[in-house]
Design an enzyme around this catalytic site. Structure first.
Site, PDB file in Angstrom:
ATOM      1  N   ASP A 150       0.817  -1.217   0.000  1.00 42.73           N
ATOM      2  CA  ASP A 150       0.000   0.000   0.000  1.00 42.73           C
ATOM      3  C   ASP A 150       0.849   1.265   0.000  1.00 42.73           C
ATOM      4  O   ASP A 150       0.692   2.095  -0.882  1.00 42.73           O
ATOM      5  CB  ASP A 150      -0.997  -0.017   1.158  1.00 42.73           C
ATOM      6  CG  ASP A 150      -2.428  -0.065   0.623  1.00 42.73           C
ATOM      7  OD1 ASP A 150      -2.678   0.582  -0.409  1.00 42.73           O
ATOM      8  OD2 ASP A 150      -3.269  -0.755   1.210  1.00 42.73           O
ATOM      9  N   HIS A 389      -0.036   3.069  14.398  1.00 41.53           N
ATOM     10  CA  HIS A 389      -0.699   1.808  14.687  1.00 41.53           C
ATOM     11  C   HIS A 389       0.313   0.687  14.564  1.00 41.53           C
ATOM     12  O   HIS A 389       1.415   0.891  14.063  1.00 41.53           O
ATOM     13  CB  HIS A 389      -1.854   1.572  13.701  1.00 41.53           C
ATOM     14  CG  HIS A 389      -1.394   1.501  12.285  1.00 41.53           C
ATOM     15  ND1 HIS A 389      -1.415   2.590  11.434  1.00 41.53           N
ATOM     16  CD2 HIS A 389      -0.836   0.497  11.582  1.00 41.53           C
ATOM     17  CE1 HIS A 389      -0.908   2.240  10.272  1.00 41.53           C
ATOM     18  NE2 HIS A 389      -0.541   0.969  10.334  1.00 41.53           N
ATOM     19  N   TYR A 472       1.905 -13.964  11.181  1.00 38.57           N
ATOM     20  CA  TYR A 472       2.936 -14.197  10.160  1.00 38.57           C
ATOM     21  C   TYR A 472       4.055 -13.162  10.279  1.00 38.57           C
ATOM     22  O   TYR A 472       5.135 -13.346   9.736  1.00 38.57           O
ATOM     23  CB  TYR A 472       2.315 -14.168   8.753  1.00 38.57           C
ATOM     24  CG  TYR A 472       2.284 -12.803   8.097  1.00 38.57           C
ATOM     25  CD1 TYR A 472       1.291 -11.875   8.403  1.00 38.57           C
ATOM     26  CD2 TYR A 472       3.252 -12.427   7.178  1.00 38.57           C
ATOM     27  CE1 TYR A 472       1.276 -10.621   7.823  1.00 38.57           C
ATOM     28  CE2 TYR A 472       3.245 -11.167   6.580  1.00 38.57           C
ATOM     29  CZ  TYR A 472       2.255 -10.281   6.906  1.00 38.57           C
ATOM     30  OH  TYR A 472       2.248  -9.038   6.334  1.00 38.57           O
TER      31      TYR A 472
HETATM   32  C1  LIG Z   1      -0.660   2.582   6.308  1.00 39.99           C
HETATM   33  C2  LIG Z   1       0.288   1.428   6.091  1.00 39.99           C
HETATM   34  C3  LIG Z   1      -0.019   0.458   5.143  1.00 39.99           C
HETATM   35  C4  LIG Z   1       0.850  -0.633   4.957  1.00 39.99           C
HETATM   36  N1  LIG Z   1       0.544  -1.543   3.985  1.00 39.99           N
HETATM   37  C5  LIG Z   1       1.393  -2.569   3.739  1.00 39.99           C
HETATM   38  C6  LIG Z   1       1.142  -3.490   2.679  1.00 39.99           C
HETATM   39  O1  LIG Z   1       0.181  -3.353   1.927  1.00 39.99           O
HETATM   40  N2  LIG Z   1       2.006  -4.529   2.523  1.00 39.99           N
HETATM   41  C7  LIG Z   1       3.116  -4.670   3.302  1.00 39.99           C
HETATM   42  O2  LIG Z   1       3.883  -5.611   3.096  1.00 39.99           O
HETATM   43  N3  LIG Z   1       3.391  -3.793   4.279  1.00 39.99           N
HETATM   44  C8  LIG Z   1       2.571  -2.745   4.527  1.00 39.99           C
HETATM   45  N4  LIG Z   1       2.884  -1.844   5.520  1.00 39.99           N
HETATM   46  C9  LIG Z   1       4.072  -2.097   6.377  1.00 39.99           C
HETATM   47  C10 LIG Z   1       5.376  -1.424   5.886  1.00 39.99           C
HETATM   48  O3  LIG Z   1       5.167  -0.044   5.734  1.00 39.99           O
HETATM   49  C11 LIG Z   1       5.898  -1.981   4.569  1.00 39.99           C
HETATM   50  O4  LIG Z   1       6.027  -3.377   4.643  1.00 39.99           O
HETATM   51  C12 LIG Z   1       7.266  -1.373   4.182  1.00 39.99           C
HETATM   52  O5  LIG Z   1       7.545  -1.660   2.827  1.00 39.99           O
HETATM   53  C13 LIG Z   1       8.427  -1.906   5.034  1.00 39.99           C
HETATM   54  O6  LIG Z   1       9.438  -0.949   5.057  1.00 39.99           O
HETATM   55  P1  LIG Z   1      10.747  -1.006   4.129  1.00 39.99           P
HETATM   56  O7  LIG Z   1      10.346  -1.533   2.809  1.00 39.99           O
HETATM   57  O8  LIG Z   1      11.388   0.322   4.188  1.00 39.99           O
HETATM   58  O9  LIG Z   1      11.635  -2.100   4.842  1.00 39.99           O
HETATM   59  P2  LIG Z   1      12.752  -1.855   5.945  1.00 39.99           P
HETATM   60  O10 LIG Z   1      12.151  -1.089   7.063  1.00 39.99           O
HETATM   61  O11 LIG Z   1      13.977  -1.321   5.354  1.00 39.99           O
HETATM   62  O12 LIG Z   1      13.023  -3.361   6.344  1.00 39.99           O
HETATM   63  C14 LIG Z   1      12.170  -4.106   7.153  1.00 39.99           C
HETATM   64  C15 LIG Z   1      13.014  -4.976   8.072  1.00 39.99           C
HETATM   65  O13 LIG Z   1      13.673  -5.964   7.279  1.00 39.99           O
HETATM   66  C16 LIG Z   1      15.035  -6.107   7.695  1.00 39.99           C
HETATM   67  N5  LIG Z   1      15.906  -5.684   6.600  1.00 39.99           N
HETATM   68  C17 LIG Z   1      15.651  -4.682   5.746  1.00 39.99           C
HETATM   69  N6  LIG Z   1      16.619  -4.592   4.840  1.00 39.99           N
HETATM   70  C18 LIG Z   1      17.524  -5.533   5.140  1.00 39.99           C
HETATM   71  C19 LIG Z   1      18.722  -5.950   4.518  1.00 39.99           C
HETATM   72  N7  LIG Z   1      19.151  -5.359   3.410  1.00 39.99           N
HETATM   73  N8  LIG Z   1      19.402  -6.976   5.064  1.00 39.99           N
HETATM   74  C20 LIG Z   1      18.942  -7.607   6.162  1.00 39.99           C
HETATM   75  N9  LIG Z   1      17.795  -7.263   6.782  1.00 39.99           N
HETATM   76  C21 LIG Z   1      17.079  -6.238   6.266  1.00 39.99           C
HETATM   77  C22 LIG Z   1      15.212  -5.245   8.921  1.00 39.99           C
HETATM   78  O14 LIG Z   1      15.021  -6.030  10.068  1.00 39.99           O
HETATM   79  C23 LIG Z   1      14.115  -4.213   8.781  1.00 39.99           C
HETATM   80  O15 LIG Z   1      13.689  -3.728  10.028  1.00 39.99           O
HETATM   81  C24 LIG Z   1       2.029  -0.751   5.740  1.00 39.99           C
HETATM   82  C25 LIG Z   1       2.332   0.241   6.690  1.00 39.99           C
HETATM   83  C26 LIG Z   1       1.478   1.319   6.863  1.00 39.99           C
HETATM   84  C27 LIG Z   1       1.840   2.351   7.896  1.00 39.99           C
END
Ligand SMILES: Cc1cc2nc3c(=O)[nH]c(=O)nc-3n(C[C@H](O)[C@H](O)[C@H](O)COP(=O)(O)OP(=O)(O)OC[C@H]3O[C@@H](n4cnc5c(N)ncnc54)[C@H](O)[C@@H]3O)c2cc1C
Lengths: 529, 134
Positions: A150, A389, A472
């Site tokens: 999203d 949240h 999950y």
């Molecule tokens: C309103 C809202 C809606 C959302 N909807 C969705 C949705 O539809 N689907 C969904 O999946 N999520 C959703 N999310 C959750 C989240 O925002 C997303 O999953 C987001 O993409 C995760 O952040 P990121 O991609 O920056 O990952 P990061 O924050 O960079 O990584 C997530 C975690 O993975 C590990 N990690 C990351 N990179 C590495 C690396 N290179 N090597 C080793 N470990 C690593 C770390 O532990 C890190 O904390 C939502 C959140 C909000 C607030």
């Protein structure tokens, strides 16, 4: 500057000196103002002593720099927490799972290394966000789609590693499933390439995932074992059309058959988009379709359906493909429900027209967006927006009976434990063959409310586990509590994870405590929270 | 090394002055005292929270309506990839939260924020790292 637990300031300074020499002074952040940027804006521990805070942050630009940082930390036992774009809001944000860790911020590694139009795949670095990739594909006139969550601001790698999901067709919407090949820096600084990447000169790294011998990639899902520096993904060839339609069934007792039949159709590839279950009678009057109320008893629901003329259940099927094929698939799907009525919602021809672009749910078309943040804003309907949240997302059985039981028990437990719920989804099939429920539970900048919430949600986790429903993915506040519930054979899953952890990361430096896996030295000190 | 907020060259003025440059809005429009074209390179205004008059400013004024995605994607992010550029805005706290996260990826930070009328916040986002000093 704070010092990671168990280290002296001198040792930490020495590590930082070596890290600065590797990445450059300006990419090492140690002041409170800088490290505060890595706080989890949606933390369940906000301003409490247990809040997970970074001691420092480092932003390398190359794999070699990642190796150098890792070696500096490994030599001295400095905990290191890799993030990609750090947008994991609702599941921990950019904060480390273990307070005092150095955050390894990989956002500067933002190269799209390759897009292979013929193979329909790409290789990216961790800092490549969905928006970056979308821009890259658009600017080259690519006919490939990404699948996006999203909020489109996260990274393809970070999201996949945390087992995130999106909205388009199978298998693309399960982002870890859609990956093919990884490059990982291990705790000792060595580089591992998985799958065909292990064979020098292979041109098949993004074609065949499994290489030779045990499949190692799964070790890096929700993991504490490595720093992923490259990942290959399969991309979705832009379909000719998108179509969505609903199957409506009148009676309460129709749900098990509805769920079973759409499962069979999906498993047989009759439709490929994400199916959705809803209840027109329970959502009558324009109620929020993402806030599924408690399902009443069958007789009551049938009575409501008779009085309103609305069906008890509806299943929305989504199809991506050539229009001709979709029409035939839909005709066949309809033939499987002789007692149903049907509603055709939309046939959208692709590429999107500007008018369609304005009215669609963008992630269903692989288009990154941040629109949902504007929807949660303060407004007449939402006068008191929360401070964020966290997500509560148990896997429940993919049956009608399973959904009804989970809906009722979780709704009732939330009420009993005074857990407010912002959003309570219908069963979601982000992962092929499975149902998850996704609930958003508000957090606050108020320690007393968060303390209540933490205790109540731990109880909810136990109640769900007693019914065989396990999360999950979860926020760091609950990593241990959820891992505790995966307890078959005296917690063998955790024990095996610990054995692997001790073998691959004997000094216990990487992603300490994440997903309930603690390194030996902290287990021995009773460090598991 | 501290980089937050670190503004360099002509922007350094803003570091000490931003809070003082932006007056409370009890009597004047929020943007009235931002010296036009001197410090702020563009303004973004969320019409949902600030339906009133737009700033008369030498710098471009970019209005939008609730969802910042398109404006950020087409106008701000390409500009944020290059050095310099100080952005002023009036938005809801929700949009500011989003922009703050996005700005951080491009090594920028909120250097001033001031609540206005209910629901509106006035703020400034500026470079916060030597690599993008203007
Ligand atoms: C309103 C809202 C809606 C959302 N909807 C969705 C949705 O539809 N689907 C969904 O999946 N999520 C959703 N999310 C959750 C989240 O925002 C997303 O999953 C987001 O993409 C995760 O952040 P990121 O991609 O920056 O990952 P990061 O924050 O960079 O990584 C997530 C975690 O993975 C590990 N990690 C990351 N990179 C590495 C690396 N290179 N090597 C080793 N470990 C690593 C770390 O532990 C890190 O904390 C939502 C959140 C909000 C607030």
């Amino acid at each position: 500057m704070t010092t990671p637990p168990g280290l002296t300031a001198a040792v930490f300074d020495d590590a930082l000196r070596e890290i600065r020499a590797a990445v450059g002074d300006e990419w090492v952040f140690t002041t409170p103002a800088d490290t505060a940027l890595y706080r989890d804006a949606y933390s369940l521990f906000w301003d409490e002593p247990e809040e997970r805070l970074a001691s420092a942050a480092v932003a390398p630009a190359t794999v070699e720099q990642v190796q150098a940082v890792t070696r500096a930390c490994n030599a001295r036992g400095v905990p290191l927490y890799p993030i990609s774009t750090g947008r994991n809001l609702g599941y921990g944000g950019s904060a480390p799972a273990y307070s005092g860790s150095v955050v390894l911020d990989l956002k500067r590694m933002d190269r799209v290394i390759e897009v292979d139009e013929r193979n329909g795949s790409c290789i990216v670095e961790p800092g490549v966000s969905y928006f970056d990739m979308y821009r890259h594909l658009q600017s080259r006139g690519s006919r490939l789609w990404i699948d996006v969550p999203d909020p489109g601001w996260g990274s393809m790698i970070g999201n996949a590693l945390d087992f995130g999901g999106g909205y388009t067709a199978n298998p693309y919407r399960n982002h870890f499933e859609a990956h093919c090949g990884m490059e990982v820096v291990l705790a000792d600084g060595e580089i591992l390439r998985t799958g065909m990447g292990a064979l020098p000169g292979a041109q098949t790294w993004q074609q065949y995932r499994y290489g030779f011998g045990p499949y190692l990639d799964g070790l890096f899902k929700q993991s504490t074992l490595g720093i992923t520096t490259k990942m290959g993904f399969w991309l979705f060839p832009q379909p000719e059309a998108y179509f969505t339609a609903s199957i409506n069934l009148p009676r309460y007792d129709d749900l098990p058959m509805l769920v079973d039949t759409i499962g069979e159709l999906e498993n047989a590839n009759i439709f490929n988009g994400m199916p959705g279950i809803s209840s027109p009678v329970l959502f009558r009057g324009g109620k929020n379709p993402l806030d599924f109320p408690e399902i009443p008893e069958g007789a009551e629901m049938d009575r409501l359906a008779r009085e309103t003329g609305l069906p008890c259940w509806s299943a929305r099927l989504t199809f991506y493909g050539p229009e001709q094929v979709i029409r035939a698939q839909w005709a066949y799907a309809k033939s499987r429900f002789p007692t149903a009525s049907f509603t055709e919602h939309a046939l959208v021809k692709l590429p999107l027209s500007p008018a369609d672009m304005e009215r669609i749910h963008k992630p269903s078309f692989g288009i990154p967006s941040l629109e949902m943040f504007a929807m949660g804003a303060r407004s007449a309907h939402n006068p008191n927006p929360t401070d964020g949240h966290f997500w509560f997302s148990p896997i429940i059985p993919r049956t009608g009976e399973g959904f009804i039981a989970a809906n009722r028990i979780i709704r009732q437990t939330c009420q009993r434990l005074d857990i407010p719920v912002l959003l309570f989804s219908p069963p979601v099939s982000s992962w092929w063959r499975a149902f998850i429920l996704v609930m958003a539970i508000p957090v606050h900048k108020d320690p007393a409310r968060n303390q209540h919430l933490r205790a109540a949600v731990k109880e909810l986790i136990r109640v769900c586990a007693d019914h065989g429903w396990g999360e999950y993915r979860t926020a760091p506040a609950f990593h241990d509590a959820v891992m505790d519930t995966y307890s078959y054979n005296n917690h063998i899953v955790r024990r095996v994870n610990e054995r692997i952890k001790d073998a691959l990361d004997p000094n216990g430096i990487l992603s300490v405590g994440r997903y309930g896996v603690w390194p030996k030295r902290l287990r021995e000190q009773g460090g598991r929270k | 090394m501290s980089h937050t907020p670190l503004l360099t060259h002509r922007r350094a003025v803003l570091k000490g002055g931003a809070l003082g440059l932006i007056p409370a809005l009890s009597s004047a429009p929020a943007w009235a005292a931002i010296a036009p074209g001197v410090l702020i390179d563009a303004h973004v205004i969320d019409r949902r929270v600030w339906p009133g008059a737009l700033p008369r400013s030498d710098a471009p004024v970019l209005p939008f309506d609730g969802d910042i995605t398109a404006l950020w994607y087409h106008r701000l992010d390409p500009r944020w990839r290059r050095p310099g550029f100080v952005l002023g805005g009036i938005t809801g706290a929700d949009t500011l939260f989003v922009l703050e996260q996005l700005a951080r990826t491009r090594h920028r930070a909120v250097v001033s924020r001031r609540p206005l009328s209910a629901g509106a916040t006035q703020w400034v986002i500026a470079p916060a790292h030597p690599s993008i000093a203007g």
